[in-house]
Design an enzyme around this catalytic site. Structure first.
Site, PDB file in Angstrom:
ATOM      1  N   LEU A 153      25.871  15.765   5.871  1.00 56.50           N
ATOM      2  CA  LEU A 153      25.973  16.189   7.283  1.00 56.50           C
ATOM      3  C   LEU A 153      27.346  15.952   7.901  1.00 56.50           C
ATOM      4  CD1 LEU A 153      22.696  14.546   8.684  1.00 56.50           C
ATOM      5  CD2 LEU A 153      22.937  16.681   7.411  1.00 56.50           C
ATOM      6  N   LYS A 179      22.654  12.372   3.591  1.00 56.51           N
ATOM      7  CA  LYS A 179      23.798  11.484   3.856  1.00 56.51           C
ATOM      8  C   LYS A 179      24.366  11.832   5.227  1.00 56.51           C
ATOM      9  CE  LYS A 179      28.283  11.446   3.259  1.00 56.51           C
ATOM     10  NZ  LYS A 179      28.707  10.748   4.504  1.00 56.51           N
ATOM     11  N   GLU A 254      27.723  25.519   4.697  1.00 61.36           N
ATOM     12  CA  GLU A 254      27.968  26.004   6.067  1.00 61.36           C
ATOM     13  C   GLU A 254      29.284  25.375   6.500  1.00 61.36           C
ATOM     14  OE1 GLU A 254      25.797  28.035   7.752  1.00 61.36           O
ATOM     15  OE2 GLU A 254      24.641  28.098   5.909  1.00 61.36           O
ATOM     16  N   CYS A 288      31.147  24.946  15.221  1.00 58.95           N
ATOM     17  CA  CYS A 288      31.666  25.864  14.199  1.00 58.95           C
ATOM     18  C   CYS A 288      31.706  27.303  14.692  1.00 58.95           C
ATOM     19  CB  CYS A 288      30.835  25.761  12.933  1.00 58.95           C
ATOM     20  SG  CYS A 288      29.097  26.148  13.218  1.00 58.95           S
ATOM     21  N   ASN A 289      30.808  27.666  15.624  1.00 59.40           N
ATOM     22  CA  ASN A 289      30.832  29.052  16.098  1.00 59.40           C
ATOM     23  C   ASN A 289      31.332  29.201  17.543  1.00 59.40           C
ATOM     24  OD1 ASN A 289      28.518  28.057  17.231  1.00 59.40           O
ATOM     25  ND2 ASN A 289      27.112  29.447  16.200  1.00 59.40           N
ATOM     26  N   GLU A 387      41.396  26.437  12.188  1.00 59.84           N
ATOM     27  CA  GLU A 387      40.368  25.923  13.099  1.00 59.84           C
ATOM     28  C   GLU A 387      40.953  24.795  13.961  1.00 59.84           C
ATOM     29  OE1 GLU A 387      37.027  23.767  11.297  1.00 59.84           O
ATOM     30  OE2 GLU A 387      35.653  25.056  12.407  1.00 59.84           O
ATOM     31  N   GLU A 447      23.281  30.126  18.140  1.00 58.60           N
ATOM     32  CA  GLU A 447      22.431  30.942  17.302  1.00 58.60           C
ATOM     33  C   GLU A 447      20.957  30.568  17.520  1.00 58.60           C
ATOM     34  OE1 GLU A 447      24.587  28.642  16.299  1.00 58.60           O
ATOM     35  OE2 GLU A 447      23.874  27.495  14.588  1.00 58.60           O
TER      36      GLU A 447
HETATM   37  P1  NAD Z   1      33.852  16.964   6.806  1.00 54.34           P
HETATM   38  O1  NAD Z   1      33.951  18.014   5.774  1.00 54.34           O
HETATM   39  O2  NAD Z   1      35.033  16.086   7.024  1.00 54.34           O
HETATM   40  O3  NAD Z   1      32.638  15.968   6.493  1.00 54.34           O
HETATM   41  C1  NAD Z   1      31.309  16.419   6.387  1.00 54.34           C
HETATM   42  C2  NAD Z   1      30.506  15.476   5.518  1.00 54.34           C
HETATM   43  O4  NAD Z   1      31.003  15.536   4.184  1.00 54.34           O
HETATM   44  C3  NAD Z   1      30.577  14.010   5.938  1.00 54.34           C
HETATM   45  O5  NAD Z   1      29.282  13.448   5.804  1.00 54.34           O
HETATM   46  C4  NAD Z   1      31.521  13.408   4.911  1.00 54.34           C
HETATM   47  O6  NAD Z   1      31.296  12.038   4.675  1.00 54.34           O
HETATM   48  C5  NAD Z   1      31.156  14.219   3.680  1.00 54.34           C
HETATM   49  N1  NAD Z   1      32.177  14.232   2.625  1.00 54.34           N
HETATM   50  C6  NAD Z   1      33.522  14.118   2.742  1.00 54.34           C
HETATM   51  N2  NAD Z   1      34.112  14.197   1.521  1.00 54.34           N
HETATM   52  C7  NAD Z   1      33.117  14.352   0.619  1.00 54.34           C
HETATM   53  C8  NAD Z   1      33.077  14.508  -0.802  1.00 54.34           C
HETATM   54  N3  NAD Z   1      34.188  14.505  -1.538  1.00 54.34           N
HETATM   55  N4  NAD Z   1      31.874  14.674  -1.400  1.00 54.34           N
HETATM   56  C9  NAD Z   1      30.739  14.705  -0.666  1.00 54.34           C
HETATM   57  N5  NAD Z   1      30.703  14.550   0.674  1.00 54.34           N
HETATM   58  C10 NAD Z   1      31.881  14.387   1.316  1.00 54.34           C
HETATM   59  O7  NAD Z   1      33.432  17.712   8.141  1.00 54.34           O
HETATM   60  P2  NAD Z   1      33.266  17.105   9.605  1.00 54.34           P
HETATM   61  O8  NAD Z   1      34.642  16.775  10.111  1.00 54.34           O
HETATM   62  O9  NAD Z   1      32.218  16.060   9.600  1.00 54.34           O
HETATM   63  O10 NAD Z   1      32.690  18.357  10.406  1.00 54.34           O
HETATM   64  C11 NAD Z   1      33.497  19.315  11.021  1.00 54.34           C
HETATM   65  C12 NAD Z   1      33.526  20.590  10.204  1.00 54.34           C
HETATM   66  O11 NAD Z   1      32.193  21.055   9.992  1.00 54.34           O
HETATM   67  C13 NAD Z   1      34.242  21.714  10.911  1.00 54.34           C
HETATM   68  O12 NAD Z   1      35.074  22.401  10.006  1.00 54.34           O
HETATM   69  C14 NAD Z   1      33.104  22.627  11.372  1.00 54.34           C
HETATM   70  O13 NAD Z   1      33.469  23.964  11.543  1.00 54.34           O
HETATM   71  C15 NAD Z   1      32.114  22.445  10.273  1.00 54.34           C
HETATM   72  N6  NAD Z   1      30.759  22.798  10.720  1.00 54.34           N
HETATM   73  C16 NAD Z   1      30.196  23.956  10.264  1.00 54.34           C
HETATM   74  C17 NAD Z   1      28.927  24.335  10.690  1.00 54.34           C
HETATM   75  C18 NAD Z   1      28.286  25.600  10.186  1.00 54.34           C
HETATM   76  O14 NAD Z   1      27.102  25.775  10.406  1.00 54.34           O
HETATM   77  N7  NAD Z   1      29.011  26.494   9.526  1.00 54.34           N
HETATM   78  C19 NAD Z   1      28.226  23.529  11.594  1.00 54.34           C
HETATM   79  C20 NAD Z   1      28.825  22.356  12.038  1.00 54.34           C
HETATM   80  C21 NAD Z   1      30.097  21.999  11.586  1.00 54.34           C
END
Ligand code: NAD
Length: 484
Positions: A153, A179, A254, A288-289, A387, A447
């Site tokens: 997440l 997680k 996503e 994200c949107n 972004e 959405e």
């Molecule tokens: P992030 O990618 O930094 O982290 C997301 C999750 O991934 C965290 O739980 C993190 O601990 C985990 N993570 C990091 N490195 C990892 C690895 N090597 N292996 C496995 N897990 C790992 O993202 P964020 O900063 O938490 O969220 C913001 C981003 O999420 C933005 O880019 C946003 O656009 C996107 N987002 C997309 C949607 C969608 O539906 N498309 C919705 C919400 C957020």
């Protein structure tokens, strides 16, 4: 009411139906509005991840054998408990993530509604029967669970995203290991408390807390995980796909967005300005949107910029726990704040005109940024391509709808787009030509849970919500029955 399950401390992993100790290290969680340390939570090791996946693996066959309607009953029971505690849960979310309280309340209610919605699918998970080429044979396509689903997440809608992963996974007969994000883990412990107090069989829902490197990576590469359902950045999504490739596990990704909003000369400018404004300040632009860039037709550019700048200038923002009457809280952390500030500084050096805002807000403490409008942007600027994830709106003037669509499509992202026009023919032409997973006409996000939220290009693989999102959590088994 306490959000701590009896006999536990507040911040323990939830594995095999029990809150457990011994995660390895710890992580400090901050309130982004004040920089106060809220908690120290487990940073789980690969050994803990193994335990959680093993618990989910053991629980899965019996869970899948239950009638789907019984599985749905467990989701409904947990949803009902969440609804009884909206206020406490909203405060937990606001304190660690920074969104305003009314939005946090919406998030909790929407989470419960989403679980009920996915529960409604229990009697509608359908297979198919296909005529055979052979006499006396029937061919059946059956939908089966995948097995263990890992849900990783982000922090921006941390509570809702637990449900967006676990509800479709569980109703289709999978078990899950969630997680949480290391930025916002506390609300997930609160969710687990309601799971612990419900009758959900042990091992069906497991929660591990930790960083991406220490906890996320071993989970994504675990050989007993059948699918990794991930929401987060493009960079992490790429790493997760690499990790899952080792086992050929499925991925549902996503990822980020750079949503273009196209405002044409015949649009209702008040409506367009208000909708785009709301989309840019909601959750402090960290959605994200959210509208991330505007293409406005030149005849109405000045009028549009005047309207949206006035709205941005008037935004009430600050510490959402100290003041209920706000439109915006802080950014989630210092890294996010620095990134936004650097992007605006770069845009301004590249020739963008700062109409309002343009600086880190002087609030004493916390990660606050001024609501910002940038005019005279051009498509080669970083601010129009990457972004931002903050309350900053870059605007480019265009000659025509065709030019706007070409610029909108020229992006590595393909999640959300929006269009403002009162001409039906133009609307359909633009929809036809936009290469995006989602298009909003005369409105912005959010959405609907019965839709399908999916991105093209680097915005992701697969999607969430509705029937199509539900079926992402299933495998198809084909049965050839020779019956004479
Ligand atoms: P992030 O990618 O930094 O982290 C997301 C999750 O991934 C965290 O739980 C993190 O601990 C985990 N993570 C990091 N490195 C990892 C690895 N090597 N292996 C496995 N897990 C790992 O993202 P964020 O900063 O938490 O969220 C913001 C981003 O999420 C933005 O880019 C946003 O656009 C996107 N987002 C997309 C949607 C969608 O539906 N498309 C919705 C919400 C957020």
């Amino acid at each position: 009411m306490s959000l701590v399950h009896e006999g536990t401390n507040q911040y323990q992993n939830f594995i095999d139906g029990r809150f457990t100790d011994g995660a390895g290290g710890t992580i400090d969680v901050l309130n982004p509005a004040t920089e106060e340390v809220l908690a120290s939570v487990p940073n789980s090791s690969a050994a803990i991840v193994d335990e959680a996946v093993e618990a989910a693996r053991r629980a899965q066959p019996a869970w899948e054998k239950l009638p789907a309607i019984e599985r749905a009953g467990h989701l409904r029971a947990i949803a009902a408990r969440l609804r009884e505690h909206v206020e406490e849960l909203a405060q937990v979310i606001t304190r660690e993530q920074g969104k305003i309280l009314p939005l946090a309340r919406v998030e909790v209610n929407f989470t419960a509604d989403y679980m009920d919605y996915m529960a409604e699918w229990a009697r509608r998970i359908e297979g198919e029967i296909i005529p055979s080429d052979q006499t006396g044979e029937s061919i059946f396509l059956m939908r089966k669970a995948i097995g263990v689903v890992a849900g990783i997440l982000p922090w921006n809608f941390p509570f809702f995203l637990i449900a967006r992963k676990m509800a479709p996974a569980l109703v289709t007969g999978n078990t899950v290991v969630i997680k949480s994000s290391e930025e916002t883990p506390i609300n997930a412990f609160a969710f687990a408390k309601f799971v612990a107090e419900s009758d959900l069989p042990a091992g069906v829902f497991n929660l591990v807390s930790g960083t991406g490197a220490d906890t996320g990576a071993p989970l994504a590469s675990h050989s007993d995980v059948g699918m990794v359902s991930f929401t987060g950045s493009v960079a992490t999504g790429t790493r997760i796909m690499e990790a899952a490739a080792k086992n050929l596990s499925r991925v549902n990704l996503e990822l980020g967005g750079k949503a273009p909003a196209i405002v044409l000369a015949d649009a209702d400018l008040d409506l367009a300005a208000k909708a785009i404004y709301d989309s840019r300040v909601i959750n402090t632009g960290q959605v994200c949107n959210c509208a991330e860039r505007v293409y406005v037709q030149k005849d109405v550019a000045d009028a549009f910029i005047d309207r949206i700048s006035a709205l941005m200038r008037g935004t009430r923002y600050g510490d959402p726990m100290a003041d209920e009457d706000l439109q915006m809280g802080p950014l989630v952390n210092e890294v996010g704040l620095t990134k936004v500030a650097e992007m605006v500084n770069t845009a301004s050096r590249e020739g963008a005109e700062v109409i309002t805002g343009g600086a880190i807000a002087d609030r004493g403490r916390g990660f606050h940024y001024e609501p910002t409008v940038l005019a005279n942007c051009t498509s080669d600027m970083e601010i129009m391509r990457k972004e931002i994830f903050g309350p900053v709106l870059p605007i480019q003037t265009v000659d025509s709808a065709e030019e706007a669509v070409a610029l909108a499509n020229d992006s590595e992202y393909g999640l959300t787009s929006s269009l403002y026009t009162n001409d039906l023919n133009t609307a359909f032409r633009v929809v036809r030509d936009l290469q995006y997973g989602e298009t909003y006409i005369n409105r912005e996000n959010f959405e609907a849970m019965q839709g399908f939220h999916a991105g093209r290009r680097k915005s992701g693989i697969g999607g969430a919500d509705g029937k199509h999102g539900l079926y992402e959590y299933t495998e198809t088994q084909v049965v050839y029955l020779k019956h004479g």
